[in-house]
Design a protein around this motif. Structure first.
Motif, PDB file in Angstrom:
ATOM      1  N   ARG A 106       0.855  -1.184   0.000  1.00  0.00           N
ATOM      2  CA  ARG A 106       0.000   0.000   0.000  1.00  0.00           C
ATOM      3  C   ARG A 106       0.885   1.225   0.000  1.00  0.00           C
ATOM      4  O   ARG A 106       1.981   1.182   0.565  1.00  0.00           O
ATOM      5  CB  ARG A 106      -0.859   0.045   1.273  1.00  0.00           C
ATOM      6  N   LEU A 107       0.423   2.285  -0.571  1.00  0.00           N
ATOM      7  CA  LEU A 107       1.187   3.520  -0.546  1.00  0.00           C
ATOM      8  C   LEU A 107       1.042   4.100   0.864  1.00  0.00           C
ATOM      9  O   LEU A 107       0.005   4.677   1.206  1.00  0.00           O
ATOM     10  CB  LEU A 107       0.619   4.466  -1.602  1.00  0.00           C
ATOM     11  N   GLY A 119       1.132   6.385   4.077  1.00  0.00           N
ATOM     12  CA  GLY A 119       0.990   7.834   4.162  1.00  0.00           C
ATOM     13  C   GLY A 119      -0.116   8.353   3.245  1.00  0.00           C
ATOM     14  O   GLY A 119      -0.345   9.551   3.151  1.00  0.00           O
TER      15      GLY A 119
HETATM   16  N1  ACO Z   1      -2.627   2.480  -1.036  1.00  0.00           N
HETATM   17  C1  ACO Z   1      -3.357   1.805  -1.961  1.00  0.00           C
HETATM   18  N2  ACO Z   1      -4.687   1.578  -1.855  1.00  0.00           N
HETATM   19  C2  ACO Z   1      -5.310   2.046  -0.765  1.00  0.00           C
HETATM   20  C3  ACO Z   1      -4.629   2.761   0.245  1.00  0.00           C
HETATM   21  C4  ACO Z   1      -3.243   2.980   0.080  1.00  0.00           C
HETATM   22  N3  ACO Z   1      -2.539   3.660   1.004  1.00  0.00           N
HETATM   23  N4  ACO Z   1      -5.500   3.114   1.219  1.00  0.00           N
HETATM   24  C5  ACO Z   1      -6.703   2.624   0.829  1.00  0.00           C
HETATM   25  N5  ACO Z   1      -6.587   1.982  -0.361  1.00  0.00           N
HETATM   26  C6  ACO Z   1      -7.690   1.389  -1.128  1.00  0.00           C
HETATM   27  C7  ACO Z   1      -8.124   0.049  -0.539  1.00  0.00           C
HETATM   28  O1  ACO Z   1      -7.390  -1.024  -1.100  1.00  0.00           O
HETATM   29  C8  ACO Z   1      -9.594   0.027  -0.886  1.00  0.00           C
HETATM   30  O2  ACO Z   1      -9.695  -0.304  -2.251  1.00  0.00           O
HETATM   31  P1  ACO Z   1     -10.995  -1.140  -2.781  1.00  0.00           P
HETATM   32  O3  ACO Z   1     -12.162  -0.230  -2.562  1.00  0.00           O
HETATM   33  O4  ACO Z   1     -10.685  -1.391  -4.223  1.00  0.00           O
HETATM   34  O5  ACO Z   1     -11.046  -2.406  -1.968  1.00  0.00           O
HETATM   35  C9  ACO Z   1     -10.027   1.499  -0.742  1.00  0.00           C
HETATM   36  O6  ACO Z   1      -8.822   2.259  -1.010  1.00  0.00           O
HETATM   37  C10 ACO Z   1     -10.573   1.864   0.633  1.00  0.00           C
HETATM   38  O7  ACO Z   1      -9.597   1.517   1.606  1.00  0.00           O
HETATM   39  P2  ACO Z   1      -9.928   0.948   3.059  1.00  0.00           P
HETATM   40  O8  ACO Z   1      -8.741   0.190   3.558  1.00  0.00           O
HETATM   41  O9  ACO Z   1     -11.247   0.248   3.040  1.00  0.00           O
HETATM   42  O10 ACO Z   1     -10.093   2.296   3.869  1.00  0.00           O
HETATM   43  P3  ACO Z   1     -10.065   2.433   5.433  1.00  0.00           P
HETATM   44  O11 ACO Z   1     -10.817   3.673   5.761  1.00  0.00           O
HETATM   45  O12 ACO Z   1     -10.477   1.166   6.094  1.00  0.00           O
HETATM   46  O13 ACO Z   1      -8.494   2.608   5.755  1.00  0.00           O
HETATM   47  C11 ACO Z   1      -6.346   3.527   6.091  1.00  0.00           C
HETATM   48  C12 ACO Z   1      -7.851   3.814   5.975  1.00  0.00           C
HETATM   49  C13 ACO Z   1      -6.076   2.404   7.093  1.00  0.00           C
HETATM   50  C14 ACO Z   1      -5.641   4.790   6.591  1.00  0.00           C
HETATM   51  C15 ACO Z   1      -5.810   3.136   4.669  1.00  0.00           C
HETATM   52  O14 ACO Z   1      -6.032   4.176   3.767  1.00  0.00           O
HETATM   53  C16 ACO Z   1      -4.314   2.740   4.685  1.00  0.00           C
HETATM   54  O15 ACO Z   1      -3.981   1.597   4.964  1.00  0.00           O
HETATM   55  N6  ACO Z   1      -3.392   3.726   4.406  1.00  0.00           N
HETATM   56  C17 ACO Z   1      -1.970   3.455   4.478  1.00  0.00           C
HETATM   57  C18 ACO Z   1      -1.492   3.510   5.920  1.00  0.00           C
HETATM   58  C19 ACO Z   1      -1.464   4.898   6.484  1.00  0.00           C
HETATM   59  O16 ACO Z   1      -0.950   5.833   5.876  1.00  0.00           O
HETATM   60  N7  ACO Z   1      -1.987   5.054   7.722  1.00  0.00           N
HETATM   61  C20 ACO Z   1      -1.971   6.329   8.445  1.00  0.00           C
HETATM   62  C21 ACO Z   1      -3.365   6.857   8.626  1.00  0.00           C
HETATM   63  S1  ACO Z   1      -3.296   8.475   9.344  1.00  0.00           S
HETATM   64  C22 ACO Z   1      -2.969   8.207  10.950  1.00  0.00           C
HETATM   65  O17 ACO Z   1      -3.293   7.220  11.560  1.00  0.00           O
HETATM   66  C23 ACO Z   1      -2.236   9.234  11.598  1.00  0.00           C
END
Ligand code: ACO
Length: 428
Positions: A301-302, A304
């Motif tokens: 996953r990307l 951030g």
């Molecule tokens: N890279 C690629 N694809 C992504 C990413 C990403 N970073 N984030 C979400 N997606 C995609 C998912 O695969 C999903 O795709 P689909 O609809 O085809 O199945 C869609 O976008 C929705 O993603 P979910 O995981 O269902 O969204 P959720 O709200 O549950 O998750 C989260 C949010 C955990 C932050 C997620 O975006 C992620 O894992 N990001 C990367 C980790 C990160 O940067 N975390 C920090 C968050 S900020 C903080 O805590 C301070």
């Protein structure tokens, strides 16, 4: 708009009141659901639609990219306030007068000494231990060194517990880093500010007079403010739920630190930097990693990118991106990682996959770049996040206890085996 929601189950209609917040957010109050329906429950994995409490601390609107602490915009606070003022605001609800702020700071300093025996616990950890694990353990250990329970009915008791943890926590943070680096454990100075002392404790060398850097103080102050609260995120909900069993403040905070550690939450800042380093070492081909992020067969996953609540720009990311440029410029640091980050961001913002899913850079896409320029080791990044989030956790714990919220205990829908007869071991 009606002030009621109607739910029909098996031909029976049930009415539930609607609650409207001060920013016109509407919620269906289902407190009576199980009672009136004979045990029907709701299911909402990840609590994507569930409000766990009413809170007056932080407002955020993910669609519009708004974040406010106690009504003040994050942009104003990051520019005009310092971290200790923001901590006071979050915890007590109003910006402090100079007199209140001076007293708050002086009380925090009075309580900053950590029992010397804590060093023995620190000594027992291997140097390879992750600082977040060490910090969670030491914060929990404070409970043993300060065993008297907080009488939450007493403002004075509550205040003393708050200044105690605000005083000791930065010491634990600095010691966690210094221990790993083999440096002697130290304390802050009476004449320095809260954030100045954090930097002194982290970076002071035993053989050199410590020189304060205004650039680093301002950069850290801003980063801590941006991380100070974010309503009911994973770690904050953890602090509230652990505290709801009337476990003490330090134990609740220790649980929050563990929740923050994960790479999907606060651990993302470390993961982002490791990802950017990996891309650089692999030749800097951002397109290849964009492809991996979009490939559903690939777990990459990307880091951030994306946020549970922000489906528009994360306002903190906007401030941090600007700050990264300024801090690196002021420090005269040229970091190729910053160029890779900017390249990835540009590509993602123009890419259909990211646009459709409303995936934007979050607060931690750029914070690691600043921490690195400040000389903070990568493994300490999430610890720095915890340092910033501390006042938010305290404010949320205090609010939960003052509102006398019930113990947090969700329901489930059971999907396992129905009743079975026990089989003796020779018949299995
Ligand atoms: N890279 C690629 N694809 C992504 C990413 C990403 N970073 N984030 C979400 N997606 C995609 C998912 O695969 C999903 O795709 P689909 O609809 O085809 O199945 C869609 O976008 C929705 O993603 P979910 O995981 O269902 O969204 P959720 O709200 O549950 O998750 C989260 C949010 C955990 C932050 C997620 O975006 C992620 O894992 N990001 C990367 C980790 C990160 O940067 N975390 C920090 C968050 S900020 C903080 O805590 C301070």
């Amino acid at each position: 708009m009606s002030d009621k929601a109607t739910l029909e189950i098996n031909g029976q209609k049930h009415e539930f009141p609607l609650i409207t917040g001060t920013e016109n957010e509407v919620a269906i109050d289902i407190k009576t659901l199980r009672g009136v329906t004979g045990g029907v429950t709701t299911i909402d994995p990840g609590y994507k639609n569930t409000g766990s409490c009413e809170s007056a601390i932080t407002f955020l609107n993910g669609e519009k990219g708004i974040l406010r602490y106690r009504g003040y915009s994050i942009e104003d606070l990051a520019e005009k306030a310092d971290f200790l003022e923001v901590a006071y605001l979050l915890i007590f609800g109003e910006l402090p007068t100079q007199e209140q702020l001076d007293k708050f700071h002086s009380d925090i300093k009075k309580h900053s000494v950590v029992d010397d025996d804590v060093k023995k616990i620190l000594d027992a950890f291997p140097k390879s231990a992750h600082p977040m694990g060490v910090l969670a353990s030491l914060t929990s250990a404070l409970t043993a060194f300060n065993p008297s329970s907080v009488n939450v009915e007493s403002e004075e008791d509550m205040y003393n517990a708050i200044v105690r943890i605000l005083g000791k926590f930065p010491v634990l943070v600095a010691w966690t880093m210094r221990k790993k680096q083999g440096l002697p454990l130290n304390y802050g100075s009476e004449d320095l500010g809260y954030v100045e002392n954090i930097l002194k404790m982290m970076f002071e060398k035993p053989n050199k007079e410590y020189q304060q850097s205004e650039i680093l103080v301002n950069a850290l102050d801003k980063l801590l403010i941006l991380h100070a609260d974010h309503e009911q995120n994973c770690s904050t909900s953890t602090v509230r739920i652990v505290g709801s069993s009337h476990a003490g403040l330090f134990a609740s905070l220790s649980a929050g630190i563990s929740a923050l550690w994960g790479p999907l939450h606060g651990g993302a800042n470390q993961a982002v930097l490791e990802m950017l380093e990996g891309i650089k070492e692999d030749g800097g081909d951002t397109k290849k990693y964009m492809g991996k992020a979009k490939d559903k067969e690939d777990p990459f996953r990307l880091m951030g990118f994306g946020h549970r609540v922000y489906k528009n720009f994360d306002p903190r990311a906007r401030i941090i991106k600007k700050s990264a440029d300024e801090v690196l410029g002021d420090l005269g640091v040229e970091d190729p990682i910053l160029d890779i980050a900017k390249g990835l961001e540009k590509e993602a913002l123009e890419d259909d996959y990211f646009v459709k899913r409303k995936l934007y850079p979050n607060v931690d896409f750029y914070s690691g770049i600043i921490y690195r320029a400040m000389g903070i080791p990568v493994e300490m990044f999430t610890v720095m996040f915890a340092l910033g989030r501390l006042p938010g956790w305290i404010a949320q714990w205090r609010e939960m206890r003052m509102r006398k919220e019930p113990i947090g205990r969700p329901r489930q829908v059971y999907i396992g085996e129905n009743h079975r007869d026990f089989k003796t071991i020779e018949n299995r």
